[in-house]
Motif scaffolding. Structure first.
Motif, PDB file in Angstrom:
ATOM      1  N   TRP A   1      23.378  -3.997  25.171  1.00 30.19           N
ATOM      2  CA  TRP A   1      22.743  -4.225  26.479  1.00 30.19           C
ATOM      3  C   TRP A   1      23.822  -4.629  27.502  1.00 30.19           C
ATOM      4  O   TRP A   1      23.793  -4.176  28.641  1.00 30.19           O
ATOM      5  CB  TRP A   1      21.678  -5.317  26.349  1.00 30.19           C
ATOM      6  CG  TRP A   1      20.868  -5.521  27.597  1.00 30.19           C
ATOM      7  CD1 TRP A   1      19.663  -4.934  27.911  1.00 30.19           C
ATOM      8  CD2 TRP A   1      21.208  -6.368  28.719  1.00 30.19           C
ATOM      9  NE1 TRP A   1      19.246  -5.363  29.148  1.00 30.19           N
ATOM     10  CE2 TRP A   1      20.165  -6.239  29.666  1.00 30.19           C
ATOM     11  CE3 TRP A   1      22.277  -7.211  29.010  1.00 30.19           C
ATOM     12  CZ2 TRP A   1      20.168  -6.930  30.886  1.00 30.19           C
ATOM     13  CZ3 TRP A   1      22.289  -7.891  30.227  1.00 30.19           C
ATOM     14  CH2 TRP A   1      21.240  -7.745  31.150  1.00 30.19           C
TER      15      TRP A   1
ATOM     16  N   THR B   1      17.437  -9.151  31.634  1.00 34.03           N
ATOM     17  CA  THR B   1      17.441  -8.573  32.982  1.00 34.03           C
ATOM     18  C   THR B   1      17.010  -9.607  34.013  1.00 34.03           C
ATOM     19  O   THR B   1      17.660  -9.801  35.048  1.00 34.03           O
ATOM     20  CB  THR B   1      16.504  -7.346  33.043  1.00 34.03           C
ATOM     21  OG1 THR B   1      16.924  -6.413  32.050  1.00 34.03           O
ATOM     22  CG2 THR B   1      16.529  -6.682  34.407  1.00 34.03           C
TER      23      THR B   1
ATOM     24  N   ASN C   1      12.490  -4.794  23.669  1.00 40.15           N
ATOM     25  CA  ASN C   1      11.950  -4.774  25.028  1.00 40.15           C
ATOM     26  C   ASN C   1      11.888  -6.186  25.619  1.00 40.15           C
ATOM     27  O   ASN C   1      12.248  -6.415  26.778  1.00 40.15           O
ATOM     28  CB  ASN C   1      10.559  -4.132  24.999  1.00 40.15           C
ATOM     29  CG  ASN C   1      10.005  -3.967  26.392  1.00 40.15           C
ATOM     30  OD1 ASN C   1      10.745  -3.642  27.309  1.00 40.15           O
ATOM     31  ND2 ASN C   1       8.712  -4.245  26.551  1.00 40.15           N
TER      32      ASN C   1
ATOM     33  N   ASP D   1      15.316  -7.244  26.493  1.00 37.42           N
ATOM     34  CA  ASP D   1      15.739  -6.535  27.707  1.00 37.42           C
ATOM     35  C   ASP D   1      15.190  -7.240  28.947  1.00 37.42           C
ATOM     36  O   ASP D   1      15.929  -7.529  29.893  1.00 37.42           O
ATOM     37  CB  ASP D   1      15.251  -5.079  27.636  1.00 37.42           C
ATOM     38  CG  ASP D   1      15.561  -4.312  28.907  1.00 37.42           C
ATOM     39  OD1 ASP D   1      16.602  -4.578  29.537  1.00 37.42           O
ATOM     40  OD2 ASP D   1      14.756  -3.436  29.291  1.00 37.42           O
TER      41      ASP D   1
ATOM     42  N   ASN E   1      24.659  -2.797  30.887  1.00 39.19           N
ATOM     43  CA  ASN E   1      24.286  -3.484  32.128  1.00 39.19           C
ATOM     44  C   ASN E   1      25.433  -4.225  32.801  1.00 39.19           C
ATOM     45  O   ASN E   1      25.310  -4.612  33.963  1.00 39.19           O
ATOM     46  CB  ASN E   1      23.126  -4.443  31.865  1.00 39.19           C
ATOM     47  CG  ASN E   1      21.857  -3.691  31.530  1.00 39.19           C
ATOM     48  OD1 ASN E   1      21.125  -3.290  32.428  1.00 39.19           O
ATOM     49  ND2 ASN E   1      21.614  -3.459  30.249  1.00 39.19           N
TER      50      ASN E   1
END
Ligand SMILES: O=C(CO)COP(=O)(O)O
Length: 263
Positions: free
Chosen positions: A204, A159, A152, A155, A208
């Protein structure tokens, strides 16, 4: 060479070893170390090598590295182009002294100097806008790992840190996964633990960005990398290099890291 699965792009990620000297060395030591790294890198093939020297020594270190295969990096930068920002170093300054790379979001900048994810994002964008390559550092704290939040945290840091960074711009981004509990502690993540997070990070990028970006992005591991553990870490399929602190200050250790044994 380390081919990845994707037959279309046939990505081959060139291993990337970078030394982060942090707030260490005085001028003669920095120049000597740069020369030693350059010498050690002469015989290393199929590996990219860089050193991130303290800002006051970038120009003389650049001189010492001239004509060698070792690239130069800055450890931090300001997100503004320049102006009344006492103590800050701009990306234009870094570029003008010969830097090719700049770190963004190192955990020490985050925890000691208060860089937020938004700050890290602004620095990342500025580095790329300047035409430099960004090594974006991410990683969880000990408490975060213990409470199962590692993925998390990665991430969120990816992000936020990569907001506004296109797939095209990703060609100039390297990710350094540095679990904070492993930095400077001697507690290296085991290859299994590191690989698990590296694999998460690569996935990821599939989710993404796209498969091509995921296949090509260099993901370095950082945190107590040394001459004794580098080979095992580098044997992991998703570990493409190392960002090295303490062991990069000793010419002998860093030479061994640059010349790691490919398994
Ligand atoms: O923070 C690091 C590199 O950026 C890692 O530092 P150490 O290799 O000293 O653990």
């Amino acid at each position: 060479t380390r081919p990845t699965q994707n037959a279309i792009f046939m990505a081959e990620r060139v291993p990337f070893m970078a030394g982060n000297w942090k707030c260490n060395t005085v001028l003669p030591e920095a120049v000597d170390l740069a020369k030693a790294v350059a010498k050690a890198s002469e015989k290393a093939s199929g590996v990219t090598v860089a050193v991130c020297a303290p800002a006051p020594f970038l120009a003389p270190v650049a001189d010492a590295l001239k004509g060698t295969k070792v690239a130069l990096g800055g450890q931090d930068c300001h997100w503004e182009a320049g102006g009344a920002f006492t103590g800050a170093v701009s990306t234009a300054m870094l570029k003008s002294v010969g830097c090719e790379y700049v770190l963004s979001g190192h955990s020490e900048r985050r925890s000691i100097f208060g860089d937020s994810d938004a700050d890290v994002n602004k620095k990342t964008l500025k580095i790329l806008e300047e035409g430099l390559k960004c090594i974006l550092c991410i990683g969880e704290l000990k408490e975060e790992r213990e409470s199962g939040e590692t993925f998390n945290v990665c991430d969120v840091q990816l992000t936020e840190g990569l907001k506004g960074v296109s797939a095209e711009m990703m060609k100039n981004v390297v990710i350094a996964y540095e679990p904070v509990w492993a930095i400077g502690t001697g507690l290296t993540a085991t290859p299994e633990v590191a690989q698990e997070t590296h694999e998460y990070i690569r996935k990821w990028f599939v989710e993404n960005y796209n498969q091509e970006v995921a296949d090509n992005v260099i993901i370095q591991y950082g945190g107590s990398v040394n001459d004794a553990n580098v080979d095992d870490l580098m044997a992991c399929p998703d570990i493409d290099g190392a960002l090295v602190g303490g062991a990069s200050l000793k010419a002998e250790s860093f030479s061994r890291i640059v010349n790691f044994n490919k398994k």
